[in-house]
Motif scaffolding. Structure first.
Motif, short mmCIF file in Angstrom:
data_model
loop_
_atom_site.label_atom_id
_atom_site.label_comp_id
_atom_site.label_asym_id
_atom_site.label_seq_id
_atom_site.Cartn_x
_atom_site.Cartn_y
_atom_site.Cartn_z
N THR A 123 25.90 29.57 38.26
CA THR A 123 26.28 29.68 39.79
C THR A 123 26.73 28.24 40.40
OG1 THR A 123 23.95 29.60 40.26
CG2 THR A 123 24.70 31.65 40.53
N ILE A 153 29.01 29.29 43.23
CA ILE A 153 28.57 30.06 44.27
C ILE A 153 27.08 29.98 44.43
CG2 ILE A 153 30.48 31.62 44.04
CD1 ILE A 153 28.97 33.40 41.88
N THR A 166 24.81 34.47 47.46
CA THR A 166 26.16 35.06 47.66
C THR A 166 26.36 36.13 46.73
OG1 THR A 166 27.02 33.00 48.07
CG2 THR A 166 28.84 34.70 47.48
N ALA A 225 31.87 36.85 44.85
CA ALA A 225 31.36 36.22 43.76
C ALA A 225 31.83 36.68 42.41
CB ALA A 225 29.73 36.56 43.66
N LEU A 284 35.16 35.11 41.46
CA LEU A 284 34.99 33.77 41.08
C LEU A 284 34.44 33.58 39.43
CD1 LEU A 284 33.62 32.11 44.68
CD2 LEU A 284 36.00 31.73 43.23
#
Lengths: 249, 249, 249, 249, 249, 249
Positions: free
Chosen positions: F116, F145, F149, F157, F160
């Protein structure tokens, strides 16, 4: 599901023993196919034995590919031909040394290995480094018994192994012992009770890990260096490998 | 003195090329026997190819033992069967990847490898770690050309290799380049002139190192894990290995 | 070809002994120039001795550059000034510790070092790490004899070294022993016969490896950190180094 | 307390700058003696320069031993002669690269080094490994400015260094930058403000660490390899070292 | 300046002892605040104890942030919560194991650790690896005394520690010993005199290093992984951490 | 059999998701208890969050010990409190980062991690080193992220993460990707199909490995550092841990 467990040497009694242990630990729905190469050494106790045995292991993988195999296990502590075997299939392939190291690392922070002959210590050391468990292994010990003594003089062999395991427990500051030979698979429980320390043996470990991978539906990656080998011509006694494409069916 | 250089694949033109390079670099008194297995793959581009080729390499060692051989060279960049080969003889045995790494480390503090296919990078990485040169290698690069392209389309292959070598020189902060395939042995001088950087190739390196070891009268140690394999029975197509004791004569 | 072998200490008898060993192992066409610094310590047994000796080594390299030298050898087990020496010349430069490690790794998978004083163990350890042989060395042992005892009481020294080598053979699970001092060069054969294990000594090893590199026509890379030093002004007793450019002629 | 900070090169302006920085960071009770060898290179930009400078460093240690010195600092980023210097005294001895790495590791988990010339990168890499900070250094970068440019064209040098530091911040995922040259000591604050990242410089770091060690009353261990060198005869320009025993008074 | 030294366990006598040692070594201008968590174990002798103690350490950091603290020390040899603590403040934070390793590396090339219980050896090993001192530590030894024995039976504890230190000196080829428990801080001088070897203890080491960092005006980097934690909601007994932003004031 | 899977953060929707994934992959006879601490952070994105969450994890282990638990899983990619948890039980305990690394190593020779936030990369790096998979991980990547999220804007999310996975596939020369957050557990199949590369996620991996260990009847070793903690008094909010002995029933 079907797991093919390959004893890389050609001693039938050892294959049977390994198959028996494998079946006894397998889940109800798992079918064990215990097999051995048609060609190769009676036991594996040197780099030479291991190198020669590797071809037989690959033949057994190819046979397995025509037999709806869900996972393979290479049941010799040197994990011969492991990466080559992974190239030949999308099914997971595990070595028993590899499996034992992984399991030992889940239940202890340090373990020792007790293997057969001292001259094979270097093979175990190489595997520990390759798989990443070198720092987690306190010591590689050898009971100095030839592999086939495990078949022919099991009581004497057991006594020597227990002695070495006891020294490991007393001197190595460890939480577990890994048995360094597929032929020791039936001794685990006895030794563990005798020395009062968790004892990990690779055949059982590999069966359960293989079931895990099958359950996860993860397959050997075909991206990068484990992709199927490029088909090509082979000469001589290996000419039958020329039809490389057929490996992928 | 007599050096047996074994091309582990079964492509005669490559064996001839390697033999030619070897003889041209050898000292006047050195007789080169360039040979290849009767059985095995045309080229070695995967773990599978390498594993299968290993048996043929060992056969060539055994033949060499009946031919008064003073040293052996395994002329494939994966150094297949190196430790097994060392078990079979008291003569020195060198791999060409090994030889190239050693020589590169004498004349530079960092080198890069330029090999054929990206999928064999992992083999080179493993060897760097085993021999101790991992930190001295800046990057393992692949020109992404199949090995036999070196035989069949040498000009195209050369162009791609030079391009990759040039990138290595510009980006890797290195003092030398190691060519990662026995089949590139004849390109060394051309590439070196083109990119103006020392280029090391393993066949030549191994010949000269082998002559050194012969001159030093050091022999492969028979103490510990490189001792002759314990004689034992082999099955099937490998049954002829059963007379293990004869290996030692 | 001409090889300049530099004894970094200033004990003439040791230089003579090293020169003698070097010439006896060299190929017929090789001329050995055995030399020692004009300035420096009688023996090298500490970081201090080694640091001071390094300048003398560099002076001998510079002299060699005016004497058509084809390769250099630094004949002290700490390999003093090795990288600096490589900057001063395009000829190959080898240290005897480096050479011994390389040769030992060709014929065994594990070796031990037997050196003079325990306090120099850390120097050998540092070199093993730098060259990549740390994992291949089982143990660094010291016979606890001052270097010059090798000159003045050779029999007593030999006895202590053999005792330590015997312990290494019995306890370290090794295939070879590396002698950790240039002054032990003449003892190799005797020790090897006595303990029945390959014994590697760096002077001979370096001579043969240097001949290899000369034969390969590889030169110390002038790209990157081994390039000739940038010319600059030096003060005081080192003022003669100011004409840096002349080093390159 | 008295700290002797030794600039290993012979450029007076750099010695003065280092002394100035050192005094400005030192505690009120600390007397700084900034010094430089009588003999040696104007700047240190190669293994050769470093090796030659080492003797001058040792001379300055010996002078310090007759001047009631409480701690020594070697103010060149290659930490020349560090272990040899430690042998000559019971006072603590610190290198500025060493000091900077230690401090950087206290305030970040990853740092990058920005040094002068690319060819000295290998020296920094070697030190990172020796001291144990190799994994904590994200990247060794060079602004490609000769050391003396820091003296003669400070503005141009500063601009290039800031540019390289900015790249480090953007690309290396780091928490701090270590400046890789004693001659950059006066730029720390400026660079840190410019790029908004902690910037560590070794001269200041070493002064404060030296004060710590003095305050702790820990002394360089005289057990094992840092013990005083065994007294012995030195020849030629180093003959004055023969009175080894006097070093210990 | 004000240094907050946090004893992570809740034994008041140990906190007092640590505070006393800290104050006695601190510079005249340094105010020591010795503190301990309100909640947590009486002693730390397992991963469990250490994990639970970590929260209390963080609470003490947060208290310190409202008390103008210039630096923090975590005074347990496992350095619990070190990286988390560094996130909560811009002041430097040091662990006593970390501090002791750094200091030992300045005055010796090899040291051994003597700790309390054998089961905590793995914690010290992990820290040596994380900080980069693994190769500089010859051996981690345990006197096999529970931590609180240091409080309740100091004489018996001292005797056992001295015995283990003596074995370390005789067998480990070291230049210094690191005491592996904050509760041993008052024994340093006695042990050092008894065994005649430098003995490093982390409380003193950390105080002086913290003073250094304060003097250098270096602050814990807020770039990358040591940045202040993102504010977020916490549940239950940790609900008071929800006001994360306030940590930064 | 009963497996307790502990989400170390206190976000119920994430616990539910993890429980759902766990149950869906579990064998028919396996009962999943998905749980989360009463106290702790909503998400874990820093060393601080992780340290605080660890206590809650241990509480959940203790609860599990009164609920006939056969194995435990810690379902946060930092594997918080793993070794401490192992001390509290004889049942196997697995972390999801650990489980994912093990599985990835069975089917590829190199993998990359996609996590993340960049600031947690250092946590993954530390785990790779501790478990031995550092060399098998090509790169640790962050999609940048925040963890929650994944709950509140799953589509953004996912996009990405897929982008970062695609970069990994193109640039890192890998055979598999490991998802670096328990909250990504439901995305595995989608991502794998999208980028056509094996994607490993730790929750599923841990469940199947835990079933393996249960099937093998191996238990966490109580010899050495994973033995039950010595019972002792705890203060304050942790006073309930004082009855240490009861942990063992």
């Amino acid at each position: 599901m079907k797991i093919r467990i390959i004893n890389p040497n050609t001693t039938r009694s050892m294959t049977d023993k390994i198959g028996h242990i494998a079946q006894s630990i397998a889940s109800p729905g798992t079918k064990i196919v215990a097999t051995q190469p048609d060609s190769g050494p009676r036991s594996i106790e040197s780099h030479f034995d291991e190198t020669v045995s590797a071809v037989g292991v690959l033949d057994e993988i190819i046979k397995g590919e025509h037999d709806c195999t869900d996972a393979y296990i290479i049941a010799c502590f040197g994990d011969p031909a492991l990466l080559a075997a992974r190239e030949l299939t999308t099914a997971p392939v595990l070595g028993i040394a590899e499996a034992a190291f992984h399991v030992a690392s889940f239940i202890s922070t340090k373990f020792s290995i007790v293997t057969t002959l001292g001259r094979t210590r270097i093979i175990a050391e190489e595997l520990l480094k390759r798989y990443g468990f070198y720092d987690q292994c306190a010591k590689i010990r050898a009971a100095e018994i030839p592999v086939l003594t495990l078949e022919h003089e099991p009581d004497a062999a057991l006594r020597l192994i227990i002695e070495e395991c006891r020294r490991a427990k007393e001197e190595d500051q460890i939480g577990a012992i890994v048995l360094g030979c597929g032929g020791m698979a039936d001794l685990t429980e006895h030794i563990s009770q005798e020395i009062q320390l968790p004892v990990i043996e690779g055949v059982s470990a590999a069966i359960k890990l293989a079931e895990s991978l099958i359950g996860l539906r993860v397959r050997t990656s075909k991206f990068g260096d484990l992709a199927f080998p490029n088909p090509k011509e082979f000469q001589g006694v290996f000419a039958h490998y020329s039809a490389g494409a057929s490996m992928q069916t």
